[in-house]
Write a protein that holds these residues in place. Structure first.
Motif, PDB file in Angstrom:
ATOM      1  N   GLY A 809       0.972  -1.314   0.131  1.00 40.04           N
ATOM      2  CA  GLY A 809       0.560   0.107   0.006  1.00 40.04           C
ATOM      3  C   GLY A 809       0.731   1.144   0.563  1.00 40.04           C
ATOM      4  N   VAL A 810       1.903   0.825   0.626  1.00 39.24           N
ATOM      5  CA  VAL A 810       3.098   1.716   0.710  1.00 39.24           C
ATOM      6  C   VAL A 810       3.524   2.427  -1.002  1.00 39.24           C
ATOM      7  CG1 VAL A 810       5.340   3.294   1.524  1.00 39.24           C
ATOM      8  CG2 VAL A 810       3.263   1.959   2.909  1.00 39.24           C
ATOM      9  N   ARG A 811       4.380   1.513  -1.447  1.00 33.80           N
ATOM     10  CA  ARG A 811       4.062   1.054  -2.635  1.00 33.80           C
ATOM     11  C   ARG A 811       4.368   2.515  -3.499  1.00 33.80           C
ATOM     12  NH1 ARG A 811       7.606  -4.026  -3.470  1.00 33.80           N
ATOM     13  NH2 ARG A 811       5.722  -4.371  -4.268  1.00 33.80           N
ATOM     14  N   ARG A 812       2.725   2.060  -3.633  1.00 33.92           N
ATOM     15  CA  ARG A 812       1.026   2.481  -4.567  1.00 33.92           C
ATOM     16  C   ARG A 812       2.114   4.169  -4.691  1.00 33.92           C
ATOM     17  NH1 ARG A 812      -2.676  -1.163  -4.296  1.00 33.92           N
ATOM     18  NH2 ARG A 812      -3.176  -0.134  -2.081  1.00 33.92           N
ATOM     19  N   HIS A 813       1.815   4.269  -2.999  1.00 32.46           N
ATOM     20  CA  HIS A 813       1.752   5.833  -3.350  1.00 32.46           C
ATOM     21  C   HIS A 813       3.015   6.524  -3.004  1.00 32.46           C
ATOM     22  CE1 HIS A 813      -1.732   4.801  -1.657  1.00 32.46           C
ATOM     23  NE2 HIS A 813      -2.658   5.692  -2.653  1.00 32.46           N
ATOM     24  N   ILE A 814       4.466   6.214  -3.325  1.00 35.98           N
ATOM     25  CA  ILE A 814       5.949   6.484  -3.006  1.00 35.98           C
ATOM     26  C   ILE A 814       6.439   6.176  -4.530  1.00 35.98           C
ATOM     27  CG2 ILE A 814       5.977   6.596  -0.509  1.00 35.98           C
ATOM     28  CD1 ILE A 814       8.085   4.352  -0.589  1.00 35.98           C
ATOM     29  N   ASP A 815       5.809   4.872  -5.265  1.00 37.40           N
ATOM     30  CA  ASP A 815       7.001   5.001  -6.385  1.00 37.40           C
ATOM     31  C   ASP A 815       6.809   6.203  -7.454  1.00 37.40           C
ATOM     32  OD1 ASP A 815       7.130   2.795  -5.674  1.00 37.40           O
ATOM     33  OD2 ASP A 815       5.783   1.685  -7.234  1.00 37.40           O
ATOM     34  N   GLY A 816       7.868   6.554  -8.024  1.00 32.45           N
ATOM     35  CA  GLY A 816       7.976   7.716  -8.576  1.00 32.45           C
ATOM     36  C   GLY A 816       7.888   8.588  -8.165  1.00 32.45           C
ATOM     37  N   LYS A 817       7.789   8.294  -6.839  1.00 35.68           N
ATOM     38  CA  LYS A 817       8.665   9.834  -6.078  1.00 35.68           C
ATOM     39  C   LYS A 817       9.621  10.064  -5.197  1.00 35.68           C
ATOM     40  CE  LYS A 817       3.536  11.677  -5.498  1.00 35.68           C
ATOM     41  NZ  LYS A 817       2.046  11.333  -4.617  1.00 35.68           N
ATOM     42  N   GLN A 818      10.261  10.895  -4.822  1.00 34.91           N
ATOM     43  CA  GLN A 818      11.299  11.045  -3.847  1.00 34.91           C
ATOM     44  C   GLN A 818      10.796  11.116  -2.153  1.00 34.91           C
ATOM     45  OE1 GLN A 818      13.653  14.117  -4.551  1.00 34.91           O
ATOM     46  NE2 GLN A 818      14.762  12.852  -3.190  1.00 34.91           N
ATOM     47  N   VAL A 819      11.159   9.894  -1.454  1.00 35.19           N
ATOM     48  CA  VAL A 819      11.065  10.351   0.269  1.00 35.19           C
ATOM     49  C   VAL A 819      12.046  11.556   0.418  1.00 35.19           C
ATOM     50  CG1 VAL A 819      11.163   8.745   2.281  1.00 35.19           C
ATOM     51  CG2 VAL A 819      10.277   7.648  -0.037  1.00 35.19           C
ATOM     52  N   VAL A 820      11.486  12.772   1.494  1.00 33.23           N
ATOM     53  CA  VAL A 820      12.249  13.113   1.579  1.00 33.23           C
ATOM     54  C   VAL A 820      12.549  13.862   3.143  1.00 33.23           C
ATOM     55  CG1 VAL A 820      11.757  15.016  -0.793  1.00 33.23           C
ATOM     56  CG2 VAL A 820      10.069  14.805   1.170  1.00 33.23           C
ATOM     57  N   LYS A 821      10.830  13.077   3.518  1.00 32.85           N
ATOM     58  CA  LYS A 821      11.489  12.655   5.307  1.00 32.85           C
ATOM     59  C   LYS A 821      11.124  11.560   5.998  1.00 32.85           C
ATOM     60  CE  LYS A 821      10.953  16.315   8.575  1.00 32.85           C
ATOM     61  NZ  LYS A 821      10.699  17.229   8.905  1.00 32.85           N
ATOM     62  N   GLU A 822      11.533  10.906   6.340  1.00 37.16           N
ATOM     63  CA  GLU A 822      11.230   9.980   7.148  1.00 37.16           C
ATOM     64  C   GLU A 822      11.393  10.215   8.834  1.00 37.16           C
ATOM     65  OE1 GLU A 822      14.483   7.898   6.559  1.00 37.16           O
ATOM     66  OE2 GLU A 822      13.928   7.081   4.293  1.00 37.16           O
ATOM     67  N   ILE A 823       9.906   9.540   9.194  1.00 36.70           N
ATOM     68  CA  ILE A 823       9.692  10.129  10.728  1.00 36.70           C
ATOM     69  C   ILE A 823       9.281   8.731  11.033  1.00 36.70           C
ATOM     70  CG2 ILE A 823       7.394  11.148  12.368  1.00 36.70           C
ATOM     71  CD1 ILE A 823       7.687  13.130   9.632  1.00 36.70           C
ATOM     72  N   VAL A 824       9.716   8.356  12.576  1.00 37.86           N
ATOM     73  CA  VAL A 824       9.474   6.994  13.467  1.00 37.86           C
ATOM     74  C   VAL A 824       8.556   7.459  14.501  1.00 37.86           C
ATOM     75  CG1 VAL A 824      10.089   4.885  14.297  1.00 37.86           C
ATOM     76  CG2 VAL A 824      10.800   5.856  11.633  1.00 37.86           C
ATOM     77  N   VAL A 825       7.524   7.297  14.790  1.00 36.99           N
ATOM     78  CA  VAL A 825       7.013   7.801  16.197  1.00 36.99           C
ATOM     79  C   VAL A 825       7.009   6.116  16.427  1.00 36.99           C
ATOM     80  CG1 VAL A 825       5.029   8.094  17.706  1.00 36.99           C
ATOM     81  CG2 VAL A 825       5.665   9.113  15.312  1.00 36.99           C
ATOM     82  N   PRO A 826       8.219   5.546  17.700  1.00 35.88           N
ATOM     83  CA  PRO A 826       8.378   4.140  18.918  1.00 35.88           C
ATOM     84  C   PRO A 826       6.739   3.720  18.624  1.00 35.88           C
ATOM     85  CG  PRO A 826       9.544   6.008  19.001  1.00 35.88           C
ATOM     86  CD  PRO A 826       9.248   7.114  18.580  1.00 35.88           C
ATOM     87  N   GLY A 827       7.028   2.708  18.572  1.00 37.57           N
ATOM     88  CA  GLY A 827       5.671   1.867  19.269  1.00 37.57           C
ATOM     89  C   GLY A 827       4.061   2.455  18.533  1.00 37.57           C
ATOM     90  N   ARG A 828       4.347   3.804  17.372  1.00 40.52           N
ATOM     91  CA  ARG A 828       2.894   3.968  16.442  1.00 40.52           C
ATOM     92  C   ARG A 828       3.100   3.922  15.100  1.00 40.52           C
ATOM     93  NH1 ARG A 828      -0.307   4.841  20.353  1.00 40.52           N
ATOM     94  NH2 ARG A 828       0.493   5.949  22.301  1.00 40.52           N
ATOM     95  N   LEU A 829       3.880   4.420  14.686  1.00 43.33           N
ATOM     96  CA  LEU A 829       3.945   4.517  13.176  1.00 43.33           C
ATOM     97  C   LEU A 829       5.223   4.949  12.961  1.00 43.33           C
ATOM     98  CD1 LEU A 829       4.070   7.774  12.288  1.00 43.33           C
ATOM     99  CD2 LEU A 829       1.240   7.808  13.256  1.00 43.33           C
ATOM    100  N   VAL A 830       4.871   4.822  11.510  1.00 42.68           N
ATOM    101  CA  VAL A 830       5.880   5.681  10.755  1.00 42.68           C
ATOM    102  C   VAL A 830       5.244   5.860   9.243  1.00 42.68           C
ATOM    103  CG1 VAL A 830       7.862   5.135   8.626  1.00 42.68           C
ATOM    104  CG2 VAL A 830       7.421   3.099  10.519  1.00 42.68           C
ATOM    105  N   ASN A 831       5.843   7.391   8.867  1.00 42.87           N
ATOM    106  CA  ASN A 831       5.677   8.148   8.173  1.00 42.87           C
ATOM    107  C   ASN A 831       6.193   8.715   7.553  1.00 42.87           C
ATOM    108  OD1 ASN A 831       3.801   9.962   6.771  1.00 42.87           O
ATOM    109  ND2 ASN A 831       3.789  11.462   8.438  1.00 42.87           N
ATOM    110  N   LEU A 832       6.046   8.229   6.142  1.00 43.56           N
ATOM    111  CA  LEU A 832       7.028   8.585   4.795  1.00 43.56           C
ATOM    112  C   LEU A 832       6.241   9.839   4.370  1.00 43.56           C
ATOM    113  CD1 LEU A 832       8.011   4.880   2.998  1.00 43.56           C
ATOM    114  CD2 LEU A 832       9.601   6.217   5.378  1.00 43.56           C
ATOM    115  N   VAL A 833       7.413  11.136   3.767  1.00 41.36           N
ATOM    116  CA  VAL A 833       6.890  12.131   3.172  1.00 41.36           C
ATOM    117  C   VAL A 833       7.567  11.746   1.826  1.00 41.36           C
ATOM    118  CG1 VAL A 833       6.640  14.694   3.272  1.00 41.36           C
ATOM    119  CG2 VAL A 833       6.554  13.684   5.456  1.00 41.36           C
ATOM    120  N   ALA A 834       6.652  11.597   0.754  1.00 40.15           N
ATOM    121  CA  ALA A 834       7.127  11.986  -0.537  1.00 40.15           C
ATOM    122  C   ALA A 834       6.393  12.758  -1.412  1.00 40.15           C
ATOM    123  CB  ALA A 834       6.470  10.561  -1.246  1.00 40.15           C
ATOM    124  N   ARG A 835       7.489  13.671  -2.564  1.00 40.04           N
ATOM    125  CA  ARG A 835       7.048  14.862  -3.021  1.00 40.04           C
ATOM    126  C   ARG A 835       7.680  13.976  -4.710  1.00 40.04           C
ATOM    127  NH1 ARG A 835      10.446  19.159  -1.117  1.00 40.04           N
ATOM    128  NH2 ARG A 835       8.828  19.431   1.088  1.00 40.04           N
TER     129      ARG A 835
END
Length: 835
Positions: A809-835
């Motif tokens: 599900g993630v790949r579908r949304h970052i393919d062809g884009k560049q991940v400019v920021k990665e946020i990891v909240v321990p025990g909660r979530l991972v957020n990838l900022v793609a442009r």
RNA sequence: GCGGGCGUGGUGGAAUUGGUAGACACGCCGGCUUUAGGUGCCGGUGCUCGUAAGAGCGUGGGGGUUCAAGUCCCUCCGCCCGCACCA
């Protein structure tokens, strides 16, 4: 399922109630008495005592269900809990019924008390009944009278003639606090003003301490403190004397704005001001003034204070001199000035006061600016509204030698100037009035005072207490206390000279009775003193006081006043009676207030008889956050009943199955998950009850535990280890629901563990089992949830990011884009900022 | 007018205080059990589109800060509770 195993609340509840009654389980000894355990910290859990009328309603049920939950919780957490009960048993409803029926108010009152007690026992509230009291019993009100005499000795109780508020329907005077919008707080009748000689308690002497000691409270709702602050209404300012030369009279006024003294352009007296008649006498305005004063007298307080009412008034034709500049300014009478506040007269500064401004507009009086913003031009500053700012950003103008000073400094300097010349002084004014405690009614505590022609006002000696309330024929009030008709009782001898004397025939406000009952509980059977000092020192202050917000001012302020006065007399060691206050919200039905006239009241008795006390109590606690209200719905009661029945059945099932003890090292699969859930519930319920009193979420946690046990049980029953897990979950659920549904909890726990729950310490969550080895982590792209991954709890960040990127599900949304920021909240979530 | 609180599904209400919105419960829908009704048990249930996978929208309205807002800031609206000519 066979009948004998079916959940039968009536049988279960009767069984445990009998045990508690026979074994006096909830009685606690005082220090020095047998069985007292000095090693246990104390906790005084108290709910406001009920006024016994008819039978208890849902408000009572909620109040005592909350308090009882806390009491049970604290006991099992190692505290020595005192949890008493009594009745606020003097009062008008019983007396008014007596007027109709001719039956003594005592009869109806004790019938109600019996019914209240019966239902409280039926609810299974854990009360120390050995401390029970009713404020109408001579054994209690003897000490109310004793305390009155102590206040009298200290000059804190006094008799004075004063304008008072009279309720014509209830035929008695009222305290200021009992008049709301000019109407009787009890019956809604418009009150009248009368001048009467009455007994007062000097609560105003404690105004500052009542304010200061808010700091000594651990936790009170902020809004209750605010309400009391506003009620006391402390304001700092100055008393300034304006002199009427013609009549050689001084008129002090109170002002919070001595800095605006140079802006006073007229002067106003309240219509009730005693000098008004004298001032108008002989002037051309005499008749107009008299008419205005009469009319004002007829107008109710409500009318007088009506919003947006045009300012009215009449000139007096007299002048007073402004002490700072010698100016002669005209005097007026107007009902926008209140006799009850300050001195009943004001200096009017229309440029800087809304009300004075309106009056000046209406009467074409001059308006003179004397305060302006620092950077405003003094010559052109003339706003068309009153300018009321007065911080250090504002400066004085048109104020002689004080012009140019910042407003706060101007204030100080002008007061100094007045004080030097004896024309005024700094003062503090309060809105709070002394507490009028006389009531011209029968069913109350007699005031222990005798009037002797020779000796005057004589207190009844302590050894002649109590002054017992005599039985009378006719309870109907006739503008004087019904007691006045009891001639044999009224006629007495003077304790001082032995001559003929007459008793005081008024009784005390019932708020006096309830201003100290929490102390009497601590030594309720003491017939030598109101309480033994060591008992009170041990238990006070009340650690948690629970009741409705409607008492935010009246009862709570009076009880605070009593406590402070008693501390000053060295009868008590604490300055505040209630360290923590919890105000519960009102229960509505289908969104509407319950009232007898609407016929939508809920009778707790019906529900207790139908579903049991456990269900009914748990339901009121489950309604929502207890500080807020809640809506009573019959379907909701059934939901809670279903839950308790499920827990009951679970208990029956595990009790008859063979189970292995839980070994946390060997647990796996569903068994491990269920045991984890149990520890989660322990943790959640413990925090909710002890920290926020959010009982509804504590109950929800136990519901989750029971649901999980139900889902897993059928497969777990196939092994002793699995059965052990279900058994542990069930015992834990019973243990956690105990503060709300004590009977059922005891029955279930006994069946499983063979122990009495109140003797079992509150469970502790195992930190190892609160941690999970594998967690689910949300993966987001640009803050939008795109999936979830199962990962070991201790997986390093780099690994997490790698897994996240691989997620489809993630790949579908970052393919062809560049991940400019990665946020990891321990025990909660991972957020990838793609442009 | 001033002070305080609140606004989240059809309903009561959750949300570890900036980190999966809707826990739990009611209601509703479906399945199983039952001769049947009820009870009980299991599952579903924010809205829209879609058979589905999925996508979009969504915490009173509007704007802002942030990788991320029910939560913080500004603004407007609505409801509840206190006080209300207090000089």
């Amino acid at each position: 399922m066979s009948d004998e195993r079916r959940y039968d609340p009536a049988a279960v509840e009767a069984r445990w109630q009998r045990i508690w009654e026979e074994e006096r389980t909830w009685e606690v000894p005082n220090p020095g008495q047998p069985g007292f355990d000095p090693s246990k910290p104390k906790s005084y859990v108290l709910e406001m005592l009920p006024y016994p009328s008819g039978e208890p309603h849902v408000g009572h049920l909620k109040n005592y269900a909350i308090g009882d939950a806390v009491a049970h919780f604290r006991r099992r957490n190692g505290l020595q809990v005192i949890h008493p009960m009594g009745y606020d048993a003097f009062g008008l409803p019983a007396e008014n019924a007596a007027i109709r029926t001719g039956e003594h108010p005592r009869v109806a009152t004790f019938a109600s008390i019996d019914e209240f007690r019966r239902q409280f026992k039926q609810w299974g509230i854990s009360i120390d009944w050995s401390r029970e009291l009713a404020t109408c019993e001579p054994e209690y009100y003897r000490w109310t009278q004793w305390l009155f005499l102590k206040l009298y000795e200290r000059g804190l109780a006094y008799r004075a003639e004063a304008p008072v508020q009279w309720c014509p329907k209830d035929a008695t005077v009222l305290a200021n606090e009992q008049v709301i919008d000019g109407r009787c707080e009890r019956c809604g009748t418009l009150v009248e003003q009368r001048r009467l000689e009455q007994w007062f308690f000097r609560i105003t002497e404690y105004a500052d301490r009542l304010l200061e000691d808010f700091d000594a409270l651990e936790s009170w709702p902020e809004h209750v403190i605010t309400m009391q602050r506003n009620w006391i209404g402390r304001s700092e300012g100055a008393e300034v004397i304006f002199r009427c030369e013609e009549l050689d009279l001084d008129f002090p006024v109170f002002t919070t704005r001595p800095d605006t003294l140079f802006g006073a352009t007229f002067f106003v007296l309240a219509p009730e001001h005693p000098a008004v008649e004298k001032l108008a006498a002989g002037t051309e305005h005499e008749q107009a003034v008299r008419d205005y004063v009469n009319e004002a007298g007829r107008r109710s307080a409500e009318e007088r204070g009506a919003e947006d009412r045009e300012k009215t008034g009449v000139p007096l034709g007299r002048y007073v001199t402004n002490p700072v500049n010698g100016e002669r300014i005209p005097m007026f009478v107007s009902d926008y000035v209140l006799m009850e506040y300050g001195t009943g007269a004001i200096m009017a500064v229309p440029a800087h006061d809304e009300r004075d401004f309106d009056f000046a507009r209406a009467f074409g009086l001059p308006i003179r600016q004397v305060v302006r913003p620092r950077d405003a031009d003094p010559d052109s500053f003339s706003p068309d509204e009153p300018f009321v700012e007065h911080s250090s950003d504002e400066v004085l103008m048109n104020s002689g030698e004080f012009s140019g000073l910042p407003a706060p400094e101007g204030k100080r300097k002008i007061i100094e100037w007045l004080e030097e010349r004896g024309l005024g002084k700094a003062t503090v004014n309060y809105r709070l009035r002394d507490w009028l405690i006389s009531r011209q009614r029968y069913w109350g505590c007699p005031i222990p005072i005798v009037y002797c022609d020779d000796c005057g006002t004589v207190p009844v000696p302590e050894d002649q207490l109590p002054v017992e309330l005599p039985d009378i024929e006719d309870y109907a009030p006739k503008g004087r206390s019904p007691l006045a008709a009891a001639e044999d009782w009224v006629a007495t001898t003077c304790p001082r000279c032995g001559g003929a004397a007459r008793r005081e025939t008024d009784t005390m406000d019932t708020f006096v009775d309830s201003s100290w009952y929490f102390l009497r509980y601590l030594d309720a059977r003491n017939d030598e003193r109101p309480w033994a000092r060591d008992a009170v020192d041990h238990w006070m202050p009340v650690d948690l006081y629970i009741g409705g917000v409607e008492h935010a001012i009246l009862h709570l302020m009076y009880a605070r006043f009593f406590t402070k006065a008693l501390q000053d007399m060295d009868l008590l060691g604490v300055p505040e009676p209630f360290a923590n206050l919890f105000t519960q919200g009102m229960i509505t039905r289908d969104g509407a207030k319950m009232s007898k006239s609407k016929g939508n009241t809920v009778s707790p008795r019906e529900y207790v008889e139908r579903y049991g006390a456990d269900t009914t109590r748990t339901f009121v606690c489950f309604l929502g956050p207890p500080e807020r209200g809640g809506d009573w719905k019959d379907e909701g009661v059934e939901g809670v009943h279903r839950f308790l029945t499920r827990l009951w059945r679970l208990g029956q099932e595990v009790a008859e199955r063979e189970a292995a003890a839980v070994d946390k090292g060997a647990l796996e699969g569903d068994a491990l998950e269920l045991v984890r859930k149990a520890h989660w519930a322990i943790d959640k319920a413990t925090r909710d009850i002890s920290q926020s009193l959010h009982l509804h979420t504590a109950i929800a946690a136990v519901m989750e535990l029971v649901n999980e046990a139900y889902r897993a049980k059928d497969s777990l029953y196939s092994s002793p280890e699995g059965t052990g897990a279900v058994r542990f979950a069930t015992a834990t659920a019973a243990s956690l629901i105990y503060p709300f549904a004590p009977h059922l909890a005891c029955e279930v726990y006994e069946a499983i563990e063979g122990e009495r729950l109140w003797e079992v310490p509150w469970p502790k969550a195992d930190p190892d089992l609160l941690q999970r080895e594998e967690i689910s982590l949300v993966v987001q792209v640009n803050g939008k949830r795109r999936g979830e991954i199962q990962v070991p709890a201790d997986m390093p960040e780099g690994e997490l990011l790698r897994l996240a990127r691989e997620h489809e599900g993630v790949r579908r949304h970052i393919d062809g884009k560049q991940v400019v920021k990665e946020i990891v909240v321990p025990g909660r979530l991972v957020n990838l900022v793609a442009r």
